[in-house]
Design an enzyme around this catalytic site. Structure first.
Site, PDB file in Angstrom:
ATOM      1  N   GLU A  74      46.335   6.193  28.461  1.00 46.25           N
ATOM      2  CA  GLU A  74      45.284   6.459  29.989  1.00 46.25           C
ATOM      3  C   GLU A  74      46.023   5.194  30.823  1.00 46.25           C
ATOM      4  OE1 GLU A  74      40.937   4.932  29.739  1.00 46.25           O
ATOM      5  OE2 GLU A  74      40.444   6.052  28.491  1.00 46.25           O
ATOM      6  N   HIS A  97      55.331   8.915   3.932  1.00 46.36           N
ATOM      7  CA  HIS A  97      55.273   9.824   2.932  1.00 46.36           C
ATOM      8  C   HIS A  97      54.256  10.107   4.171  1.00 46.36           C
ATOM      9  CE1 HIS A  97      56.309   7.647  -0.058  1.00 46.36           C
ATOM     10  NE2 HIS A  97      55.882   6.949   0.579  1.00 46.36           N
ATOM     11  N   LYS A 118      34.490  15.938  30.417  1.00 49.23           N
ATOM     12  CA  LYS A 118      32.829  15.517  30.573  1.00 49.23           C
ATOM     13  C   LYS A 118      31.738  16.421  31.313  1.00 49.23           C
ATOM     14  CE  LYS A 118      33.375  10.445  30.971  1.00 49.23           C
ATOM     15  NZ  LYS A 118      33.420   9.378  31.569  1.00 49.23           N
TER      16      LYS A 118
HETATM   17  O1  PA5 Z   1      39.625   2.426  30.220  1.00 48.36           O
HETATM   18  C1  PA5 Z   1      38.060   2.888  30.686  1.00 48.36           C
HETATM   19  O2  PA5 Z   1      38.202   2.368  31.037  1.00 48.36           O
HETATM   20  C2  PA5 Z   1      37.925   3.969  29.455  1.00 48.36           C
HETATM   21  O3  PA5 Z   1      38.045   4.364  28.360  1.00 48.36           O
HETATM   22  C3  PA5 Z   1      36.530   3.133  29.232  1.00 48.36           C
HETATM   23  O4  PA5 Z   1      36.837   2.228  28.349  1.00 48.36           O
HETATM   24  C4  PA5 Z   1      35.782   4.340  28.265  1.00 48.36           C
HETATM   25  O5  PA5 Z   1      35.266   5.189  29.552  1.00 48.36           O
HETATM   26  C5  PA5 Z   1      34.032   3.874  28.148  1.00 48.36           C
HETATM   27  O6  PA5 Z   1      33.447   3.563  29.317  1.00 48.36           O
HETATM   28  P1  PA5 Z   1      32.641   2.172  29.463  1.00 48.36           P
HETATM   29  O7  PA5 Z   1      32.979   1.025  29.198  1.00 48.36           O
HETATM   30  O8  PA5 Z   1      31.903   2.354  30.878  1.00 48.36           O
HETATM   31  O9  PA5 Z   1      31.399   3.077  29.178  1.00 48.36           O
END
Ligand code: PA5
Length: 423
Positions: free
Chosen positions: A276, A297, A411
């Site tokens: 990310e 493996h 989303k």
């Molecule tokens: O790193 C991030 O911001 C995202 O991956 C969030 O952790 C993930 O989408 C979950 O979001 P939230 O904690 O708002 O539910």
């Protein structure tokens, strides 16, 4: 923790030194893109001590009335918790007083049906975790689990068994928690999801499970002392520089390798952190992981002889206290007597060394991270190391390491298909 670059050709690394140090300055001075999400840098020393105490008290309450804590969250509100949970628990016959079970980390109906069924016969509490407070997966899971816990214990007692970790002011979860009167904990504004295991996000469920959160924080503090020093000898800066050098030399996949199954979810946490943070603007090193020797493996063939576009970062655990030795067998029908008196950790280590030699020969540069032991403290340190490194590495790559705009696209499409108003 130690990092070893012996198996990487560092002849071109000098060219990356100035850029790495400049990226480090940008990170520490908070002068780059995403600079409003850098609260995790000082967090090991600068945190809300009152909330930390409250976390311990809530964890203690959970430990007195629950066998299970259902930790409801996804992404950064899930992976760090599970990484530490799995790394520090026993493989079998856990001696944990409170078992952590996860929900809201996918949308499987079957999983939820089985979970609700399982929870009928155990005493449990819920920790619903969402920084935004609006994420679909945990919100759906919580709707079902809230109904179940209220049915089991009655509304009043359920209220005392539900803990919400979310934004201090906004979001649907914050509103719901306030309306229902749940105890709430804060995901700080300036700490992004994938950096949030150091906050109440990780600390409450881990403390409830019996993890020593003081030691965990101590590890982060050690990381802060070691990896915020401006020097090209700082392993976090060097790791970032080496990754960028390798990337520019055609290596666009990094494989995080472990030889201890307990580290499987540390790798999952790392994949989110690096994926990310770096995967944007058509750039990034694709983070994958293998669990060896299992995957030797399976993916081992690809790593040895497939497209030469990858490098490995191997996490070695130096001290395996719990071990056993191979005994001689009178008949030796399995042909293993050559290993008489050799310990399993010795055999595992030779597998790691042999694999490293083979992969390096096959054109796969190998970085080695040595961890003395898997403890709450060493996990805090390695997490901090990877976090500083990804900040430096992302800035070197020319991206904002602290946003994740691409996460929204699926989303939008999903909400459209689901008929959510406004899509
Ligand atoms: O790193 C991030 O911001 C995202 O991956 C969030 O952790 C993930 O989408 C979950 O979001 P939230 O904690 O708002 O539910």
């Amino acid at each position: 923790m130690n990092i070893d670059f012996t198996n990487v050709d560092l002849s071109g690394l000098k060219d990356y030194e100035a850029k790495a140090l400049e990226a480090f300055d940008t990170l520490i001075a908070k002068s780059g893109e995403g600079n409003d999400f850098l609260g995790w840098i000082e967090r090991p020393t600068d945190y809300d001590k009152e909330e930390f105490d409250r976390i311990k008290k809530a964890a203690e309450r959970i430990r007195t009335n629950s066998d299970v804590l259902v930790s409801i969250g996804i992404g950064g509100s899930y992976l760090g918790i599970k990484a530490v949970d799995v790394a520090l628990d026993k493989y079998f016959s856990s001696d944990r007083k409170v078992k952590l079970i996860y929900a809201g980390n996918q949308l499987s109906g079957e999983y939820l049906v089985e979970l609700l069924d399982y929870l009928k016969d155990v005493d449990y509490s819920l920790n619903v975790i969402s920084k935004s407070g609006t994420t679909t997966e945990p919100a759906i899971a919580f709707r079902f689990l809230k109904e179940a816990i209220e049915e089991k214990y009655g509304k009043e007692e359920a209220k005392a068994r539900i803990f919400a970790t979310t934004d201090s002011k906004k979001g649907a979860l914050k509103e719901l928690a306030d309306a229902e009167g749940y105890e709430t904990f804060v995901v700080p504004d300036d700490i992004g999801g994938r950096f949030s295991v150091i906050s109440a996000v990780g600390l409450l469920p881990l403390a409830a499970a019996g993890v020593d959160i003081d030691a965990f924080m101590k590890g982060f503090k050690k990381g802060q002392d070691l990896y915020t020093e401006k020097s090209f000898d700082n392993p976090a800066i060097k790791y970032a520089a080496v990754r960028n050098m390798l990337n520019n030399n055609g290596k666009d996949i990094e494989v995080l390798v472990n030889y201890e199954p307990k580290l499987q979810y540390v790798a999952e946490w790392w994949k989110q952190l690096y994926g990310e943070s770096e995967g944007k603007d058509g750039k990034g090193i694709f983070p994958v992981s293998v669990n060896n020797t299992t995957d030797l493996h399976s993916l081992g063939q690809m790593i040895q002889e497939g497209k030469r576009n990858l490098f490995e970062t191997v996490i070695e655990v130096k001290d395996n206290e719990i071990d056993l030795s191979i005994k001689a067998d009178a008949d030796n029908l399995d042909g293993l007597n050559y290993l008489e008196d050799k310990s399993l950790s010795f055999v595992n280590k030779q597998a790691m060394e042999g694999t490293t030699i083979a992969h390096v020969k096959g054109g796969v540069p190998n970085i080695r991270i040595e961890l003395d032991k898997i403890t709450a403290e060493s996990l805090g340190e390695i997490f901090y190391f990877f976090e500083i490194a990804v900040g430096v590495s992302g800035y070197m790559l020319g991206v904002n390491p602290f946003n994740q705009p691409g996460v929204e696209e699926y989303k939008k499409q999903m909400f459209k298909l689901l008929g959510k108003p406004g899509y």
